[in-house]
Design a protein around this motif. Structure first.
Motif, PDB file in Angstrom:
ATOM      1  N   ALA A 136       1.210   2.473 -16.578  1.00 43.31           N
ATOM      2  CA  ALA A 136       1.234   3.197 -15.309  1.00 43.31           C
ATOM      3  C   ALA A 136      -0.105   3.863 -15.052  1.00 43.31           C
ATOM      4  N   PHE A 137      -0.689   4.472 -16.108  1.00 41.30           N
ATOM      5  CA  PHE A 137      -1.993   5.127 -15.931  1.00 41.30           C
ATOM      6  C   PHE A 137      -3.083   4.097 -15.600  1.00 41.30           C
ATOM      7  N   ALA A 138      -3.020   2.953 -16.262  1.00 41.55           N
ATOM      8  CA  ALA A 138      -4.012   1.912 -16.005  1.00 41.55           C
ATOM      9  C   ALA A 138      -3.889   1.393 -14.574  1.00 41.55           C
ATOM     10  N   PHE A 139      -2.649   1.135 -14.144  1.00 41.56           N
ATOM     11  CA  PHE A 139      -2.435   0.608 -12.797  1.00 41.56           C
ATOM     12  C   PHE A 139      -2.793   1.650 -11.732  1.00 41.56           C
ATOM     13  N   ALA A 140      -2.476   2.929 -11.994  1.00 44.03           N
ATOM     14  CA  ALA A 140      -2.761   3.999 -11.034  1.00 44.03           C
ATOM     15  C   ALA A 140      -4.260   4.129 -10.784  1.00 44.03           C
ATOM     16  N   ASN A 141      -5.043   3.900 -11.832  1.00 43.04           N
ATOM     17  CA  ASN A 141      -6.501   3.985 -11.681  1.00 43.04           C
ATOM     18  C   ASN A 141      -7.001   2.962 -10.665  1.00 43.04           C
ATOM     19  N   TYR A 142      -6.511   1.735 -10.782  1.00 43.56           N
ATOM     20  CA  TYR A 142      -6.914   0.696  -9.833  1.00 43.56           C
ATOM     21  C   TYR A 142      -6.285   0.905  -8.452  1.00 43.56           C
ATOM     22  N   ALA A 143      -5.054   1.429  -8.432  1.00 48.25           N
ATOM     23  CA  ALA A 143      -4.396   1.694  -7.144  1.00 48.25           C
ATOM     24  C   ALA A 143      -5.181   2.727  -6.339  1.00 48.25           C
TER      25      ALA A 143
ATOM     26  N   LEU B 236       0.831  -1.208   0.000  1.00 51.58           N
ATOM     27  CA  LEU B 236       0.000   0.000   0.000  1.00 51.58           C
ATOM     28  C   LEU B 236       0.866   1.259   0.000  1.00 51.58           C
ATOM     29  N   LYS B 237       1.988   1.200   0.716  1.00 51.35           N
ATOM     30  CA  LYS B 237       2.872   2.361   0.764  1.00 51.35           C
ATOM     31  C   LYS B 237       3.420   2.693  -0.605  1.00 51.35           C
ATOM     32  N   LYS B 238       3.771   1.678  -1.372  1.00 48.22           N
ATOM     33  CA  LYS B 238       4.308   1.922  -2.711  1.00 48.22           C
ATOM     34  C   LYS B 238       3.224   2.424  -3.656  1.00 48.22           C
ATOM     35  N   LEU B 239       1.982   1.992  -3.417  1.00 42.89           N
ATOM     36  CA  LEU B 239       0.874   2.529  -4.213  1.00 42.89           C
ATOM     37  C   LEU B 239       0.701   4.021  -3.940  1.00 42.89           C
TER      38      LEU B 239
ATOM     39  N   MET C 158       2.481  10.224  -9.889  1.00 39.35           N
ATOM     40  CA  MET C 158       1.625  10.417 -11.056  1.00 39.35           C
ATOM     41  C   MET C 158       0.916  11.766 -10.994  1.00 39.35           C
ATOM     42  N   GLU C 159       0.667  12.245  -9.780  1.00 36.03           N
ATOM     43  CA  GLU C 159      -0.018  13.524  -9.611  1.00 36.03           C
ATOM     44  C   GLU C 159       0.892  14.696  -9.973  1.00 36.03           C
ATOM     45  N   VAL C 160       2.152  14.632  -9.539  1.00 40.46           N
ATOM     46  CA  VAL C 160       3.052  15.786  -9.733  1.00 40.46           C
ATOM     47  C   VAL C 160       4.017  15.589 -10.894  1.00 40.46           C
ATOM     48  N   ASN C 161       4.208  14.306 -11.307  1.00 36.39           N
ATOM     49  CA  ASN C 161       5.076  13.966 -12.440  1.00 36.39           C
ATOM     50  C   ASN C 161       6.485  14.533 -12.285  1.00 36.39           C
ATOM     51  N   ASN C 162       6.982  14.471 -11.044  1.00 34.55           N
ATOM     52  CA  ASN C 162       8.319  14.997 -10.784  1.00 34.55           C
ATOM     53  C   ASN C 162       8.869  14.286  -9.553  1.00 34.55           C
ATOM     54  N   LEU C 163      10.034  13.659  -9.679  1.00 35.04           N
ATOM     55  CA  LEU C 163      10.587  12.880  -8.574  1.00 35.04           C
ATOM     56  C   LEU C 163      10.897  13.758  -7.356  1.00 35.04           C
ATOM     57  N   ALA C 164      11.483  14.933  -7.593  1.00 41.46           N
ATOM     58  CA  ALA C 164      11.869  15.798  -6.477  1.00 41.46           C
ATOM     59  C   ALA C 164      10.644  16.269  -5.702  1.00 41.46           C
ATOM     60  N   ARG C 165       9.602  16.704  -6.433  1.00 44.77           N
ATOM     61  CA  ARG C 165       8.385  17.171  -5.763  1.00 44.77           C
ATOM     62  C   ARG C 165       7.675  16.034  -5.040  1.00 44.77           C
ATOM     63  N   ALA C 166       7.666  14.848  -5.653  1.00 45.42           N
ATOM     64  CA  ALA C 166       7.036  13.695  -5.019  1.00 45.42           C
ATOM     65  C   ALA C 166       7.759  13.323  -3.725  1.00 45.42           C
ATOM     66  N   SER C 167       9.090  13.351  -3.757  1.00 45.66           N
ATOM     67  CA  SER C 167       9.853  13.003  -2.559  1.00 45.66           C
ATOM     68  C   SER C 167       9.597  14.017  -1.448  1.00 45.66           C
ATOM     69  N   GLU C 168       9.444  15.301  -1.830  1.00 49.95           N
ATOM     70  CA  GLU C 168       9.162  16.344  -0.835  1.00 49.95           C
ATOM     71  C   GLU C 168       7.799  16.140  -0.199  1.00 49.95           C
ATOM     72  N   MET C 169       6.801  15.830  -1.008  1.00 49.79           N
ATOM     73  CA  MET C 169       5.440  15.617  -0.501  1.00 49.79           C
ATOM     74  C   MET C 169       5.357  14.381   0.390  1.00 49.79           C
TER      75      MET C 169
END
Length: 303
Positions: A67-74, A9-12, A19-30
């Motif tokens: 990724a988009f398909a899996f994110a929808n189910y995640a 669940l954590k990895k989801l 997928m929301e921010v499409n940026n590794l640095a911003r995702a890591s900050e959030m």
């Protein structure tokens, strides 16, 4: 189909954030994680799914259709788990908006109103269902889950492996008599002098009934019981009306202007410790934590 253990669940959550921010640095900050940790989680999901989710374009990760398909189910999976967690806690009585509380009848003049007022200030959205009963009934309610907490009268040395106890105050036993009484004005009352008197007694199951029986066991005789009643209000009315004497805790002193409480001789001394009880396995429940805090405030204010 078995889901690979690396898909958690954590990895989801990491995937959806990226997928929301499409940026590794911003995702890591959030997420409060390092960029390396975020990248490792995304790569681990690809390994668990056994298919690529991203492609590299320079330093950037670009989501693939998979990724988009899996994110929808995640997203749906995490939403269902969140609802399940909240429902499970609600069914178990944790952090629900309703508290099922039990109390002795004799605590309704001061103690319970003060506790409920304080609790409502701490948790304005909390609804309290108050159940009145004897010690025996309240213990049974705690045991079978009908009550979340109960305020009861206990011996000072009470211990129970499964129950958390928060003491509020100690209450002594007195001779209850109608006004006027031939025994009024004495420094203490010896129950042996009342062998010929009639008494009113609470039914079995009440803490005060146990204290009553203990005192007369010390006195060495069985009192003449005119009537046994199932609630303390009826008992007080009967004593006030002159039907007989009784033994009552000090907390009921103001329940009737036609009844007085007279001190007993030291050898008949009996103390009830008015105590909040709830299951130890629920000691982190926010509603019970708030109620326990209010009980401690009550104890300190009356100390």
């Amino acid at each position: 189909m078995m889901i690979d253990d690396v898909i958690t669940l954590k990895k989801l959550e990491v995937l959806l954030t990226f997928m929301e921010v499409n940026n590794l640095a911003r995702a890591s900050e959030m997420l409060g994680q390092s960029v390396v940790s975020v990248h490792r989680s995304l790569h681990s999901l690809e390994e668990g799914l056994r298919c690529p989710l991203f492609k590299r374009e320079g330093r950037n990760l670009v989501p693939l259709p998979a990724a988009f398909a899996f994110a929808n189910y995640a997203q749906r999976a995490l939403g269902e788990v969140d609802k399940g967690v909240r429902k499970a806690r609600e069914v178990a009585g944790f952090a629900a908006d309703r508290l099922k509380m039990g109390s002795l009848y004799s605590l309704t003049l001061r103690c319970i109103p003060r506790l409920m007022t304080g609790l409502s200030l701490r948790k304005p959205d909390l609804h309290i269902d108050l159940t009145m009963g004897s010690n025996r009934e309240l213990f049974q309610g705690l045991t079978d889950g009908r009550l979340d907490a109960a305020v009861v009268g206990l011996p000072p040395d009470f211990q129970h492996a499964d129950l958390q106890a928060v003491p509020l105050f100690d209450d002594d036993l007195y001779l209850a008599a109608a006004i006027p009484s031939a025994y009024a004005g004495r420094d203490s009352i010896d129950l042996e002098e009342l062998r010929g008197e009639k008494f009113v007694r609470l039914a079995d199951g009440f803490a005060t009934a146990d204290s009553f029986d203990h005192a007369f066991a010390v006195a060495g005789y069985q009192p003449d019981i005119a009537v046994s009643v199932g609630d303390i209000f009826s008992l007080i009315n009967l004593v006030s009306g002159g039907l007989g004497y009784s033994l009552l805790p000090g907390r009921v002193a103001d329940f009737s202007p036609r009844m007085q409480l007279l001190p007993l001789a030291a050898r008949y001394a009996s103390c009830q410790r008015v105590t909040l009880l709830f299951a130890k396995n629920r000691e982190r429940d926010p509603n019970l934590l708030a109620l326990a805090a209010e009980c401690r405030m009550y104890r300190n204010a009356d100390a």
